[in-house]
Design an enzyme around this catalytic site. Structure first.
Site, PDB file in Angstrom:
ATOM      1  N   ASN A   1     -10.373  -0.293  -0.011  1.00 39.54           N
ATOM      2  CA  ASN A   1      -9.088  -0.134  -0.178  1.00 39.54           C
ATOM      3  C   ASN A   1      -8.469  -0.757  -1.336  1.00 39.54           C
ATOM      4  O   ASN A   1      -8.586  -1.679  -1.381  1.00 39.54           O
ATOM      5  CB  ASN A   1      -8.525  -0.851   1.361  1.00 39.54           C
ATOM      6  CG  ASN A   1      -6.702  -0.812   1.434  1.00 39.54           C
ATOM      7  OD1 ASN A   1      -6.350  -0.469   0.519  1.00 39.54           O
ATOM      8  ND2 ASN A   1      -6.462  -1.161   2.458  1.00 39.54           N
TER       9      ASN A   1
ATOM     10  N   CYS B   1       0.778  -1.191  -0.036  1.00 44.12           N
ATOM     11  CA  CYS B   1       0.145   0.088   0.050  1.00 44.12           C
ATOM     12  C   CYS B   1       0.831   1.400  -0.119  1.00 44.12           C
ATOM     13  O   CYS B   1       0.151   2.464  -0.132  1.00 44.12           O
ATOM     14  CB  CYS B   1      -1.051   0.277   1.294  1.00 44.12           C
ATOM     15  SG  CYS B   1      -2.098  -1.310   0.972  1.00 44.12           S
TER      16      CYS B   1
ATOM     17  N   HIS C   1      -3.246   7.201   2.133  1.00 43.63           N
ATOM     18  CA  HIS C   1      -3.676   5.943   1.705  1.00 43.63           C
ATOM     19  C   HIS C   1      -4.907   5.734   2.279  1.00 43.63           C
ATOM     20  O   HIS C   1      -5.267   5.756   3.605  1.00 43.63           O
ATOM     21  CB  HIS C   1      -2.695   4.794   1.952  1.00 43.63           C
ATOM     22  CG  HIS C   1      -3.294   3.136   1.916  1.00 43.63           C
ATOM     23  ND1 HIS C   1      -3.866   2.994   0.696  1.00 43.63           N
ATOM     24  CD2 HIS C   1      -3.384   2.248   2.759  1.00 43.63           C
ATOM     25  CE1 HIS C   1      -4.269   1.625   0.955  1.00 43.63           C
ATOM     26  NE2 HIS C   1      -3.801   1.286   2.083  1.00 43.63           N
TER      27      HIS C   1
HETATM   28  N1  ACO Z   1     -18.405  -8.392   9.706  1.00 42.69           N
HETATM   29  C1  ACO Z   1     -19.072  -8.809  11.024  1.00 42.69           C
HETATM   30  N2  ACO Z   1     -18.261  -9.123  11.774  1.00 42.69           N
HETATM   31  C2  ACO Z   1     -16.986  -8.966  11.691  1.00 42.69           C
HETATM   32  C3  ACO Z   1     -16.484  -8.879  10.313  1.00 42.69           C
HETATM   33  C4  ACO Z   1     -17.299  -8.481   9.254  1.00 42.69           C
HETATM   34  N3  ACO Z   1     -17.009  -8.194   8.068  1.00 42.69           N
HETATM   35  N4  ACO Z   1     -15.075  -9.099  10.502  1.00 42.69           N
HETATM   36  C5  ACO Z   1     -14.831  -9.408  11.659  1.00 42.69           C
HETATM   37  N5  ACO Z   1     -15.918  -9.443  12.559  1.00 42.69           N
HETATM   38  C6  ACO Z   1     -16.098  -9.799  13.816  1.00 42.69           C
HETATM   39  C7  ACO Z   1     -14.910 -10.624  14.665  1.00 42.69           C
HETATM   40  O1  ACO Z   1     -15.005 -11.658  14.327  1.00 42.69           O
HETATM   41  C8  ACO Z   1     -15.255 -10.372  16.025  1.00 42.69           C
HETATM   42  O2  ACO Z   1     -16.155 -11.209  16.558  1.00 42.69           O
HETATM   43  P1  ACO Z   1     -15.906 -11.632  17.912  1.00 42.69           P
HETATM   44  O3  ACO Z   1     -16.003 -10.563  18.835  1.00 42.69           O
HETATM   45  O4  ACO Z   1     -17.149 -12.360  18.034  1.00 42.69           O
HETATM   46  O5  ACO Z   1     -14.687 -12.505  17.753  1.00 42.69           O
HETATM   47  C9  ACO Z   1     -15.704  -8.831  15.761  1.00 42.69           C
HETATM   48  O6  ACO Z   1     -16.173  -8.392  14.508  1.00 42.69           O
HETATM   49  C10 ACO Z   1     -14.433  -7.726  16.236  1.00 42.69           C
HETATM   50  O7  ACO Z   1     -13.351  -8.199  15.576  1.00 42.69           O
HETATM   51  P2  ACO Z   1     -11.968  -7.199  15.556  1.00 42.69           P
HETATM   52  O8  ACO Z   1     -11.000  -7.769  14.483  1.00 42.69           O
HETATM   53  O9  ACO Z   1     -11.668  -7.117  16.818  1.00 42.69           O
HETATM   54  O10 ACO Z   1     -12.620  -6.044  14.992  1.00 42.69           O
HETATM   55  P3  ACO Z   1     -11.932  -4.666  14.705  1.00 42.69           P
HETATM   56  O11 ACO Z   1     -12.890  -3.613  15.463  1.00 42.69           O
HETATM   57  O12 ACO Z   1     -10.273  -4.452  15.051  1.00 42.69           O
HETATM   58  O13 ACO Z   1     -12.484  -4.093  13.255  1.00 42.69           O
HETATM   59  C11 ACO Z   1     -10.830  -4.269  11.234  1.00 42.69           C
HETATM   60  C12 ACO Z   1     -11.489  -5.094  12.278  1.00 42.69           C
HETATM   61  C13 ACO Z   1     -11.874  -3.116  10.523  1.00 42.69           C
HETATM   62  C14 ACO Z   1     -10.318  -4.839  10.033  1.00 42.69           C
HETATM   63  C15 ACO Z   1      -9.938  -3.149  11.884  1.00 42.69           C
HETATM   64  O14 ACO Z   1      -8.960  -4.075  12.694  1.00 42.69           O
HETATM   65  C16 ACO Z   1      -9.168  -2.262  10.957  1.00 42.69           C
HETATM   66  O15 ACO Z   1      -9.685  -1.365  10.486  1.00 42.69           O
HETATM   67  N6  ACO Z   1      -7.882  -2.663  10.856  1.00 42.69           N
HETATM   68  C17 ACO Z   1      -6.876  -1.879  10.045  1.00 42.69           C
HETATM   69  C18 ACO Z   1      -6.739  -3.046   9.025  1.00 42.69           C
HETATM   70  C19 ACO Z   1      -6.736  -2.536   7.477  1.00 42.69           C
HETATM   71  O16 ACO Z   1      -7.148  -1.290   7.209  1.00 42.69           O
HETATM   72  N7  ACO Z   1      -6.317  -3.024   6.470  1.00 42.69           N
HETATM   73  C20 ACO Z   1      -5.859  -2.578   5.388  1.00 42.69           C
HETATM   74  C21 ACO Z   1      -5.036  -3.530   4.624  1.00 42.69           C
HETATM   75  S1  ACO Z   1      -3.541  -2.934   4.944  1.00 42.69           S
HETATM   76  C22 ACO Z   1      -3.377  -1.502   4.629  1.00 42.69           C
HETATM   77  O17 ACO Z   1      -3.880  -1.117   3.499  1.00 42.69           O
HETATM   78  C23 ACO Z   1      -2.264  -0.616   5.143  1.00 42.69           C
END
Ligand code: ACO
Length: 319
Positions: free
Chosen positions: A276, A111, A246
């Site tokens: 993304n 990215c 980004h």
């Molecule tokens: N729909 C519904 N529930 C979901 C989903 C979904 N798509 N995905 C995860 N969950 C659930 C999980 O299973 C978990 O359930 P549980 O509590 O029963 O175990 C719950 O939601 C919380 O999961 P977390 O992973 O803790 O959720 P979080 O609040 O961290 O959000 C996310 C996840 C959106 C991926 C967040 O961590 C984030 O924004 N991270 C940044 C990652 C990113 O942007 N990466 C992009 C690629 S890298 C880059 O471009 C730099």
């Protein structure tokens, strides 16, 4: 001899996939995706390819710059999702647009790739090695995602963005960039050419991500690298019209704005309709803003990329 952006272009696949459609593949909901990421829809390739989107973005940037492809000296494609390993996507784009005089290669810094390609082109122009450069970020992220992993698949989209750089008498701004290979496991995608037989059905051959680790990394390092690039160039935050990050997700952008104590309207976003798109996200957003007339001559803009590696980087440019 510094460079300025004299043309931008982009290409989004025709098919727009809503959050609702993801519920056919994984247990999720429009509300969850919107709230956690700010994404409402993304474009997904059907007919299009990484190269065909790059070609379309390049042609539209050339048209805007009022340049012929033969005038391009350097052509870099930043991608992790090209359909061929050999030849590089840049050579395929060269052939299709007729950039016969360009040196062509691909670059992979995930990215952060567009920023790294921008720095590469800038330094080539600064040293006099090139007069013009076409830099493209093009990604088919939908080919790399595990469509059964709800934690990652809903985040990404496909698309391409291109900018043309030309030498000019405008000020040269030093970039800032960092990498930390010790954090490589935070975002991992194994090559499907590594020899195992069952590698197309094994989830480990699709994108694997520690979402919270990536979130924390971005929120910590992006404000820091922005402060660093401003300090290097003797600039202050108030000199900057826009911070173009980004487009990973809305919450990351909001957190960076909070850390920098800047209003959110200085942080344009298009993650709501693009998702993304990895190294394509910054040039797609630049092109959207440019075509809407939101960028004005003399505006100072900070670009900041971050992603797998880990890698993170920032640049200042004058429009
Ligand atoms: N729909 C519904 N529930 C979901 C989903 C979904 N798509 N995905 C995860 N969950 C659930 C999980 O299973 C978990 O359930 P549980 O509590 O029963 O175990 C719950 O939601 C919380 O999961 P977390 O992973 O803790 O959720 P979080 O609040 O961290 O959000 C996310 C996840 C959106 C991926 C967040 O961590 C984030 O924004 N991270 C940044 C990652 C990113 O942007 N990466 C992009 C690629 S890298 C880059 O471009 C730099």
């Amino acid at each position: 001899m510094a460079a300025f952006i004299c043309g931008t272009g982009s290409c989004l696949p025709a098919y727009r996939m809503t959050n609702e459609e993801w519920t056919q593949y994984v247990e999720t909901s429009d509300a969850w995706i919107r709230e956690r990421t700010g994404i409402e829809s993304r474009h997904i390739v059907r007919e299009e390819t990484c190269v065909s989107m790059a070609v379309q973005a390049a042609k539209s940037a050339l048209e805007q710059a009022d340049m012929e492809a033969g005038e391009i000296d350097l052509l870099v494609v930043s991608t992790i999702s090209a359909e061929h390993i050999l030849p590089c996507a840049a050579c395929e784009v060269q052939q299709q647009i007729g950039a016969a005089n360009a040196v062509c290669f691909d670059l992979n810094a995930a990215c952060s790739g567009f920023l790294m390609a921008y720095h590469t082109a800038l330094s080539g122009i600064e040293t006099g090695m090139y007069k013009t450069a076409l830099i493209i970020g093009s990604e088919c992220m939908s080919h790399l995602m595990n469509w059964k992993d709800r934690g990652t698949c809903i985040l990404f989209g496909d698309g391409a963005g291109a900018v043309i750089l030309k030498n000019s008498s405008r000020p040269f701004y030093l970039p800032a960039g960092h990498s930390d290979g010790s954090k490589k496991d935070a975002l991992l995608l194994r090559s499907r050419h590594s020899g195992e037989i069952d590698n197309f059905t094994d989830p480990q051959y699709y994108m694997q991500m520690d979402g919270q680790a990536v979130f924390k990394f971005a929120v910590r390092q992006v404000p820091e690298v922005i402060r660093e690039v401003l300090k290097k160039n003797g600039l202050k935050q108030e000199d900057i019209r826009f911070f173009i990050l980004h487009q990973a997700n809305r919450r990351i952008t909001e957190a960076v704005a909070r850390h920098l104590k800047e209003p959110l309207d200085k942080f344009p976003m298009n993650v709501d309709h693009c998702g993304n798109t990895s190294s394509a996200s910054i040039p797609i957003l630049l092109d959207e803003m440019n075509r809407k007339g939101e960028l004005h001559r003399g505006d100072k803009i900070v670009l900041a990329g971050f992603g797998a590696g880990l890698t993170w980087s920032a640049a200042v440019l004058e429009w």
